[in-house]
Design an enzyme around this catalytic site. Structure first.
Site: not given
Ligand code: FRU
Length: 492
Positions: A24, A203
């Site tokens: 990420d 998420e």
């Protein structure tokens, strides 16, 4: 810049780590004329492992300077995803005479004596433009023993209520907290247990306000929520969004609970969030995603490094018959990479006759306007090599855009990788337009001026050899075609 990253499959105009694993994007913030990009990284291996925050900076969102790892694991655990803000008014008390950066991230470890994950939110601050960081001695600043998946804080300043807002992924919902000083957090509300897609764990949320159709009197809030891989579904991990209102405490969804809005119809755009503190005279909401998918991310066929980011994109809202919808376009800075431009007008693609353009370049932007004419399917084949191709087609009856990467190149590393990706796309006056960005191991498609995005990895032995147009059951017109060669960002 000294880096010359040229290995096989190495992206030439997308951000990728110099070496080893990345997932990420984290802590993106603009400060003192620099765009910061932190990211989940494993500095010692090309697979996911104990997470650190890697770091890079850029003046233009295109050319990146790799910097040393910014945050490493400590007594509270490894460093999971999170955000960074400029604390302009020193609400935290961390700074002296000038503002600095505060990172808010998830500390990840195990509950002592158990095999249950523990996720708590922590702070670190930097007084030297993100080059060095001090962890707050009062960490963690937010924990909840009842919630196991408790992570990925995205924090922003809400000027109407004079508070910091934290948007946190909490299992199958998003929870909002508020704080005057980034250190003490109070529960505000929870959203989403019954809304949108629950195909996987929630998420990496983000929440921001955007004008609809550029009308600053009509603002809406956009909530991004990534949803993790579900082995029972073919798509793997992906990102949804909600539109609605937010008063500093509560998010109210504009749409029915059952409505699911996808940010991207390709398999490879995950965990993306937006930059904080973009100056108001710029005013853009700039987003970047991780160009991969948890289904196969650890097995991608690269060795020295693994993963890249999507192109940085500007997000905006446009009204549609069903309500406001996100539109995304690559940042305009991308045009600085343009080298040769070859323009063509008014091509006609006869039924079942191929029309080819040879491409002798590895990094390309291709802009195509199609007019359906009398055809029922048309499209373009990106021929990578004699045996490898990606087929982008449009089904005029179903009004669907298809991106077929089943024969794009190496795909033996995962049975989930070969795929035909599909996106709903309406014609406008019998026309659609496509903007394609083809890098060494990806194709990004922006259709109808960014109404639809399809981001997909590909692993061909060469990026582009020919561009081949086709039309089925009738003639298709191409009023405009632009083939643009792009410079590598590693050339400087
Ligand atoms: C999303 C994610 C986050 C987590 C991080 C760990 O891809 O699972 O929820 O913080 O990756 O690397």
């Amino acid at each position: 810049m000294t880096q010359k990253l040229k290995e096989k499959y190495r992206p030439q105009f997308h951000f990728s780590p110099e070496k080893n694993w990345m997932n990420d994007p984290n802590g993106m913030v603009f400060f003192n004329d620099e765009y910061h990009l932190f990211y989940q990284c494993h500095p010692f291996d090309a697979k996911w492992g104990p997470m650190h925050w890697g770091h890079a900076v850029s003046k233009d969102l295109i050319h990146w300077e790799h910097l040393p790892v910014a945050l490493s694991p400590d007594d509270h655990g490894t460093i999971f995803s999170g955000s960074a803000v400029v604390d302009w008014d020193n609400t935290s008390g961390f700074f002296d005479d000038k503002p600095g950066l505060v990172a808010i991230y998830t500390s990840h470890d195990m509950y002592p004596g158990s095999d249950r994950h523990r996720q708590r939110q922590s702070l670190a601050y930097s007084k030297d433009d993100g080059r060095t960081w001090v962890k707050f001695e009062g960490n963690p600043v937010l924990s909840d023993v009842n919630i196991t998946d408790f992570r990925d804080p995205k924090v922003f300043w809400h000027s109407e209520t004079n508070k910091w807002i934290m948007v946190l992924a909490t299992g199958q919902s998003i929870t909002f907290y508020t704080s005057p000083n980034l250190k003490e957090w109070e529960f505000a509300s929870e959203f989403g247990k019954h809304a949108g897609s629950h195909d996987g764990v929630w998420e990496c949320p983000d929440l921001f306000q955007l004008p609809v159709d550029q009308n600053t009197d009509n603002q809406k809030w956009v909530l991004l929520v990534s949803i993790g891989d579900n082995p029972d579904l073919k798509e793997g991990s992906r990102t949804q969004y909600f539109t609605g209102s937010f008063d500093g405490l509560t998010f109210v969804n504009d749409n029915y609970d059952e409505t699911v809005l996808w940010l991207d119809y390709g398999r490879d755009n995950y965990a993306g969030v937006s930059w904080s503190d973009i100056p108001s005279h710029d005013g853009r909401r700039i987003y970047i995603g991780w160009m991969s998918n948890w289904r196969y991310a650890n097995h991608l066929p690269t060795k020295e490094w693994r993963s890249a980011m999507t192109l940085p994109r500007v997000l905006s809202l446009t009204s549609s018959d069903n309500g406001a919808r996100l539109v995304q376009k690559p940042v305009s800075e991308m045009s600085t990479l343009r080298k040769g431009i070859h323009s063509y007008h008014d091509l006609s693609i006869e039924s079942n006759e191929l029309q080819s353009f040879s491409l002798n370049h590895h990094s390309m932007e291709i802009n195509i306007e199609f007019d359906k004419g009398s055809s029922n399917t048309f499209g373009v084949i990106i021929k990578h090599s004699e045996t490898e191709k990606t087929v982008i087609s449009y089904d005029c009856l179903k009004e669907i855009l298809l991106a077929d990467r089943t024969n794009s190149g190496e795909n033996s590393f995962s049975s989930s990788f070969p795929a035909v990706q599909k996106a709903p796309l309406k014609m406008k006056n019998n026309r659609i337009n496509l903007q394609l960005f083809i890098d060494a191991s990806s194709i990004e498609i922006f259709a109808n001026d960014g109404e639809v995005a399809v981001t997909s990895l590909i692993f061909p032995s060469e990026a582009c050899k020919d561009l081949i147009f086709f039309s089925n059951e009738g003639k298709t017109n191409v009023p405009e075609l632009k083939i643009i060669e792009l410079n590598s960002i590693w050339n400087r």
